[in-house]
Design an enzyme around this catalytic site. Sequence first.
Site, mmCIF file in Angstrom:
data_model
loop_
_atom_site.group_PDB
_atom_site.id
_atom_site.type_symbol
_atom_site.label_atom_id
_atom_site.label_comp_id
_atom_site.label_asym_id
_atom_site.label_seq_id
_atom_site.Cartn_x
_atom_site.Cartn_y
_atom_site.Cartn_z
ATOM 1 N N LYS A 74 0.843 -1.215 0.000
ATOM 2 C CA LYS A 74 0.000 0.000 0.000
ATOM 3 C C LYS A 74 0.867 1.250 0.000
ATOM 4 C CE LYS A 74 -1.685 1.650 4.077
ATOM 5 N NZ LYS A 74 -1.399 3.074 4.318
ATOM 6 N N ASN A 75 1.865 1.264 0.864
ATOM 7 C CA ASN A 75 2.662 2.487 1.027
ATOM 8 C C ASN A 75 3.597 2.747 -0.148
ATOM 9 O OD1 ASN A 75 1.382 2.998 3.376
ATOM 10 N ND2 ASN A 75 3.114 2.557 4.732
ATOM 11 N N CYS A 122 -5.275 8.293 9.095
ATOM 12 C CA CYS A 122 -5.457 7.649 10.408
ATOM 13 C C CYS A 122 -5.092 8.611 11.523
ATOM 14 C CB CYS A 122 -4.563 6.416 10.511
ATOM 15 S SG CYS A 122 -5.317 4.911 9.919
ATOM 16 N N ARG A 175 0.289 14.768 12.932
ATOM 17 C CA ARG A 175 0.669 14.592 11.526
ATOM 18 C C ARG A 175 0.678 15.892 10.724
ATOM 19 N NH1 ARG A 175 -1.393 8.837 9.285
ATOM 20 N NH2 ARG A 175 0.680 8.839 8.404
ATOM 21 N N ASP A 232 4.843 1.079 11.860
ATOM 22 C CA ASP A 232 3.649 0.414 11.340
ATOM 23 C C ASP A 232 3.519 -1.036 11.816
ATOM 24 O OD1 ASP A 232 2.871 2.692 10.083
ATOM 25 O OD2 ASP A 232 3.350 2.041 8.047
ATOM 26 N N ARG A 235 -8.361 -0.368 5.053
ATOM 27 C CA ARG A 235 -7.484 0.604 4.393
ATOM 28 C C ARG A 235 -6.156 -0.028 3.987
ATOM 29 N NH1 ARG A 235 -7.795 6.377 7.241
ATOM 30 N NH2 ARG A 235 -6.486 6.755 5.453
#
Length: 420
Positions: free
Chosen positions: A23-24, A117, A122, A306, A398
């Site tokens: 995903k990243n 999230c 952030r 993560d 997600r």
Amino acid sequence: METKLVLTGGQKLAGLLDIDASKNAFLPILAACVLCDGEIFFENYVNLTDIFCMREILSTLNIDSQLLDGGLYVNAKNVKNNKITHDMTMKIRASIFILGALLSRFRSAVIAYPGGCNIGSRPIDLHIKGLKGLGVRVVERHGYIYCHGENMKAGDVVLDFPSVGATESLVMCATLLKGRTVLKNVAKEPEIVNLQDFLNKMGAKISGAGSDTIVIEGVEKLHGTQFKVMADRIWAGTFLLATATCGGDLTLKGFKLQDNESLISLLSQSACKIDIDGDMIRLRANGRLRAVPEIQTLPFPYFPTDLQSQMMALQTVCDGGCILQENVFENRFGVVPELCKMGAKISVKGRSAYVQGVERLYGAHVFATDLRAGAALVIAGLKAEGYTTVHNVHYIDRGYDRIEEKFKILGGNIKRVVEE
Ligand code: UD1
């Protein structure tokens, strides 16, 4: 309508899985399609809500994408600049990656503040500071960031902190910028190397990704290509940690040791048996594992934030105590009260969580507070005695495509329940 995952714990996990696409890596790579003047075919795809949102954002820029032959076809021939509105950016933080790419291509961009999230404040100051370093004039007004790039020029930028997203955005920003840009103190994550590989395959001239300095020689345009996105190291780590927690025998295909060394070292210290052969990894775990006394999260190549929550799930049932220190995000212990509902013994002080291993966890109703917290609760539910219901499954979707199907293949007792 509510979607829940309902689990009955106690099964060992065994079997073979292919690791999904990352995903990243996929998110910034999709953003990078803005830079291209042609068609792109991705040989793999992963069906995640975050990826879908990024495709929706691209469609507002006239970039069409369609699933084809197990991959994704992207047509970037008719890209047009447009404002990226709040209803788009609130869904994913990764929307901010588009900013650098749009500026590189059109020398102007307007984007609403990004969402994502809830794991800390952030901010995006590093992104903005970096863009200013390349001559972008930034005006922030009414929740929107207006970027004017008519005076943009290649140059040297030093990041105050190696932010993954800021590094990726700046790499994209410099790709079509005449001259040589040198980015220093950048993030070294493997996903950035994958982005570099993708851009270079389209004709960019970028080197150094994976080290702390990236050099970009601007080119005039990028052409279409075919590309396979790297395997997801966080996904792999999640399934390895689940098997370590529940016991069993798991083999994963598509594994790259150099992307996962910190995790493998910790799993070995816990007394898991690990064999790696080419791109296959086999993990065997039996009985109660040893706690690792101290673990801290840091930018790559160190242990990733993560995987912190999933590692915490494992430590809750290990023999001994563990201090888990979170150094990347200031608010990433949302999973703690939920794990405690299941019988875990964890106390938090500032950026450290002290986990005292217990012999067993018990099923409970628990709530995912973010994507990785959700994965950790699934792991805990697979281990716990009795029934666990994990709520807020939209967070898990997600970053994991049908997580329950994968665990079912391994023998986990887990199902998705959709209630009216
Ligand atoms: C990416 C990953 C995310 C991962 C994180 C750290 C994607 C889509 N997401 O997120 O899964 O957890 O890297 O490995 O790839 N920061 C600032 N100002 C900024 C930018 C960041 O202060 O302008 C801070 C953040 O609040 C955080 C730290 O820097 O505390 C790291 O953030 P960053 O590396 O930018 O993470 P993301 O790119 O958002």
